[in-house]
Design an enzyme around this catalytic site. Structure first.
Site, PDB file in Angstrom:
ATOM      1  N   ASN A  32       0.869  -1.169   0.000  1.00  0.00           N
ATOM      2  CA  ASN A  32       0.000   0.000   0.000  1.00  0.00           C
ATOM      3  C   ASN A  32       0.910   1.225   0.000  1.00  0.00           C
ATOM      4  O   ASN A  32       1.512   1.544   1.015  1.00  0.00           O
ATOM      5  CB  ASN A  32      -0.901  -0.022   1.245  1.00  0.00           C
ATOM      6  CG  ASN A  32      -1.711   1.251   1.406  1.00  0.00           C
ATOM      7  OD1 ASN A  32      -1.815   2.043   0.467  1.00  0.00           O
ATOM      8  ND2 ASN A  32      -2.276   1.454   2.578  1.00  0.00           N
ATOM      9  N   TRP A  33       0.989   1.866  -1.132  1.00  0.00           N
ATOM     10  CA  TRP A  33       1.935   2.989  -1.263  1.00  0.00           C
ATOM     11  C   TRP A  33       1.434   4.287  -0.641  1.00  0.00           C
ATOM     12  O   TRP A  33       2.180   5.245  -0.543  1.00  0.00           O
ATOM     13  CB  TRP A  33       2.242   3.241  -2.750  1.00  0.00           C
ATOM     14  CG  TRP A  33       3.179   2.256  -3.355  1.00  0.00           C
ATOM     15  CD1 TRP A  33       3.752   1.174  -2.745  1.00  0.00           C
ATOM     16  CD2 TRP A  33       3.689   2.281  -4.687  1.00  0.00           C
ATOM     17  NE1 TRP A  33       4.576   0.516  -3.627  1.00  0.00           N
ATOM     18  CE2 TRP A  33       4.557   1.182  -4.828  1.00  0.00           C
ATOM     19  CE3 TRP A  33       3.488   3.116  -5.781  1.00  0.00           C
ATOM     20  CZ2 TRP A  33       5.219   0.891  -6.015  1.00  0.00           C
ATOM     21  CZ3 TRP A  33       4.138   2.834  -6.977  1.00  0.00           C
ATOM     22  CH2 TRP A  33       5.004   1.735  -7.083  1.00  0.00           C
ATOM     23  N   LYS A  34       0.152   4.341  -0.314  1.00  0.00           N
ATOM     24  CA  LYS A  34      -0.427   5.577   0.237  1.00  0.00           C
ATOM     25  C   LYS A  34      -0.132   6.754  -0.723  1.00  0.00           C
ATOM     26  O   LYS A  34      -0.092   6.539  -1.931  1.00  0.00           O
ATOM     27  CB  LYS A  34       0.085   5.821   1.659  1.00  0.00           C
ATOM     28  CG  LYS A  34      -0.047   4.548   2.512  1.00  0.00           C
ATOM     29  CD  LYS A  34       0.130   4.740   3.966  1.00  0.00           C
ATOM     30  CE  LYS A  34      -0.032   3.399   4.667  1.00  0.00           C
ATOM     31  NZ  LYS A  34      -0.117   3.496   6.101  1.00  0.00           N
ATOM     32  N   HIS A  81      -9.623   1.311   4.635  1.00  0.00           N
ATOM     33  CA  HIS A  81      -8.345   1.448   5.346  1.00  0.00           C
ATOM     34  C   HIS A  81      -8.548   2.409   6.526  1.00  0.00           C
ATOM     35  O   HIS A  81      -9.307   3.368   6.418  1.00  0.00           O
ATOM     36  CB  HIS A  81      -7.277   1.983   4.384  1.00  0.00           C
ATOM     37  CG  HIS A  81      -5.913   1.966   5.001  1.00  0.00           C
ATOM     38  ND1 HIS A  81      -5.499   2.937   5.882  1.00  0.00           N
ATOM     39  CD2 HIS A  81      -4.897   1.087   4.902  1.00  0.00           C
ATOM     40  CE1 HIS A  81      -4.273   2.650   6.288  1.00  0.00           C
ATOM     41  NE2 HIS A  81      -3.880   1.521   5.703  1.00  0.00           N
ATOM     42  N   GLU A 119      -6.883   4.781   7.663  1.00  0.00           N
ATOM     43  CA  GLU A 119      -6.645   6.205   7.372  1.00  0.00           C
ATOM     44  C   GLU A 119      -7.869   6.822   6.688  1.00  0.00           C
ATOM     45  O   GLU A 119      -8.181   7.991   6.891  1.00  0.00           O
ATOM     46  CB  GLU A 119      -5.375   6.366   6.521  1.00  0.00           C
ATOM     47  CG  GLU A 119      -4.124   6.177   7.375  1.00  0.00           C
ATOM     48  CD  GLU A 119      -2.897   5.706   6.626  1.00  0.00           C
ATOM     49  OE1 GLU A 119      -2.857   5.789   5.388  1.00  0.00           O
ATOM     50  OE2 GLU A 119      -1.966   5.224   7.299  1.00  0.00           O
ATOM     51  N   GLU A 121      -5.906  -5.075  10.218  1.00  0.00           N
ATOM     52  CA  GLU A 121      -4.865  -4.093  10.505  1.00  0.00           C
ATOM     53  C   GLU A 121      -5.208  -3.365  11.797  1.00  0.00           C
ATOM     54  O   GLU A 121      -5.989  -2.395  11.776  1.00  0.00           O
ATOM     55  CB  GLU A 121      -4.774  -3.067   9.369  1.00  0.00           C
ATOM     56  CG  GLU A 121      -4.375  -3.651   8.043  1.00  0.00           C
ATOM     57  CD  GLU A 121      -3.765  -2.585   7.144  1.00  0.00           C
ATOM     58  OE1 GLU A 121      -2.598  -2.737   6.783  1.00  0.00           O
ATOM     59  OE2 GLU A 121      -4.448  -1.602   6.836  1.00  0.00           O
ATOM     60  N   GLY A 146       2.005   1.957  10.851  1.00  0.00           N
ATOM     61  CA  GLY A 146       2.989   3.034  10.756  1.00  0.00           C
ATOM     62  C   GLY A 146       3.647   3.384  12.082  1.00  0.00           C
ATOM     63  O   GLY A 146       4.290   4.419  12.211  1.00  0.00           O
ATOM     64  N   SER A 186       2.990  -2.387  10.327  1.00  0.00           N
ATOM     65  CA  SER A 186       4.440  -2.432  10.585  1.00  0.00           C
ATOM     66  C   SER A 186       5.083  -3.758  10.180  1.00  0.00           C
ATOM     67  O   SER A 186       5.986  -4.248  10.872  1.00  0.00           O
ATOM     68  CB  SER A 186       4.723  -2.103  12.048  1.00  0.00           C
ATOM     69  OG  SER A 186       4.273  -0.792  12.354  1.00  0.00           O
ATOM     70  N   GLY A 245       2.604  -1.308   4.323  1.00  0.00           N
ATOM     71  CA  GLY A 245       2.657   0.108   3.973  1.00  0.00           C
ATOM     72  C   GLY A 245       4.096   0.537   3.751  1.00  0.00           C
ATOM     73  O   GLY A 245       4.686   0.308   2.689  1.00  0.00           O
ATOM     74  N   GLY A 246       4.698   1.119   4.783  1.00  0.00           N
ATOM     75  CA  GLY A 246       6.038   1.705   4.697  1.00  0.00           C
ATOM     76  C   GLY A 246       7.061   0.833   3.980  1.00  0.00           C
ATOM     77  O   GLY A 246       7.754   1.307   3.067  1.00  0.00           O
TER      78      GLY A 246
HETATM   79  P1  PGA Z   1       2.585   0.100   7.679  1.00  0.00           P
HETATM   80  O1  PGA Z   1       1.151   0.405   7.003  1.00  0.00           O
HETATM   81  O2  PGA Z   1       3.077  -1.189   7.098  1.00  0.00           O
HETATM   82  O3  PGA Z   1       3.425   1.277   7.311  1.00  0.00           O
HETATM   83  O4  PGA Z   1       2.334  -0.013   9.157  1.00  0.00           O
HETATM   84  C1  PGA Z   1       0.227  -0.618   6.773  1.00  0.00           C
HETATM   85  C2  PGA Z   1      -0.985  -0.054   6.090  1.00  0.00           C
HETATM   86  O5  PGA Z   1      -1.328   1.102   6.332  1.00  0.00           O
HETATM   87  O6  PGA Z   1      -1.638  -0.742   5.270  1.00  0.00           O
END
Ligand code: PGA
Length: 254
Positions: free
Chosen positions: A10-12, A95, A97, A167, A173, A213, A234-235
């Site tokens: 997930n590149w956001k 998600h 966010e 999640e 994050g 994470s 994500g990251g």
């Molecule tokens: P993260 O994000 O791996 O940076 O914790 C996961 C996500 O938001 O899908």
């Protein structure tokens, strides 16, 4: 029951089109022989170029959001058909966010799931409890509410397309990963809800991913759990070396 394994990046809101294309060029040689399904949820602007580059490769391209209506006067929004025609094959829905920063309600998330299924985009439904809910012992209650509201009324024939991603909000994050034991326990609970909704055959065949994470260093421990069918990253997915390593680890899953 044999389920598919996934590593979903997930590149956001990261990477321009140019950066995205060079990432994919670097990634492809690194993932030769990878047996997992590798999905990248990228910014809208990169979908078309990446989908073209990713043809005939193990990588599938998808989106991070969609609008629940087919089309209409919704400035700044994007439809399932637009995403599909650009080359997206899946979409993240709900998600945390989107829920917390953009006020997405459970009602909208439900409608987005329906829209994605109707327009043939594979939905990856994201659910997870907040830190407060976990501390108050309300994890299962939160997950039950999110899953049942998002999937109510979805027939099992369509539900079979779904991927679920657990999640925990407190792990996204933050560098704090849920322990493998917590993840297994929660995945089993989610699986029981899916079985209750759609029966053993369909409920038992849905892949349930863990996100929060995930890194190349902690992924092996997580995916060793019986009910963890892959990861949503994500990251670490922004670095193609790290993402390739995570995908490669899924090959050695028991
Ligand atoms: P993260 O994000 O791996 O940076 O914790 C996961 C996500 O938001 O899908």
């Amino acid at each position: 029951m044999k389920r598919k394994f996934y590593a979903v990046g997930n590149w956001k809101m990261y990477k321009t089109v140019r950066e995205a294309v060079s990432y994919l060029e670097e990634l492809l040689p690194l993932i030769e022989g990878c047996e997992a399904n590798l999905f990248l949820a990228v910014p809208f602007t990169s979908i078309a170029s990446l989908a073209l580059e990713a043809k005939q490769t193990p990588v599938a391209i998808g989106a991070q959001n969609l609008h629940e209506e087919k089309e209409g006067p919704f400035t700044g929004e994007i439809s399932a058909l637009m995403l599909k025609e650009a080359g997206a094959v899946f979409v993240l829905i709900g998600h945390s966010e989107r829920r917390t920063l953009f006020g997405e309600t459970e009602e909208r998330i439900h409608r987005k799931v329906i829209r994605a299924l109707q327009d043939d985009l594979q939905p990856i439904l994201c659910v997870g409890e907040s830190l407060q809910e976990r501390e108050e012992g309300r994890t299962e209650e939160a997950l039950k509410r999110q899953i049942t509201s998002a999937l109510q009324g979805v027939p099992k024939e369509e539900g079979a397309q779904l991927i679920l991603a657990y999640e925990p909000v407190w792990a996204i994050g933050t560098g704090k990963t849920a322990t493998a034991e917590i993840v297994q326990e929660v995945h089993l609970f989610c699986r029981s809800l899916l079985v209750h909704l759609w029966g053993k055959k369909v409920g038992g065949s849905i892949s349930i991913l863990y996100g929060g994470s995930v890194t190349p260093d902690n992924v092996a421990h997580l995916i060793a759990q019986e009910d963890v069918d892959g990861v949503l990253v994500g990251g670490a997915s922004l670095d193609c070396l790290k993402f390739a390593k995570i995908g490669g680890k899924l090959n050695s899953r028991p």
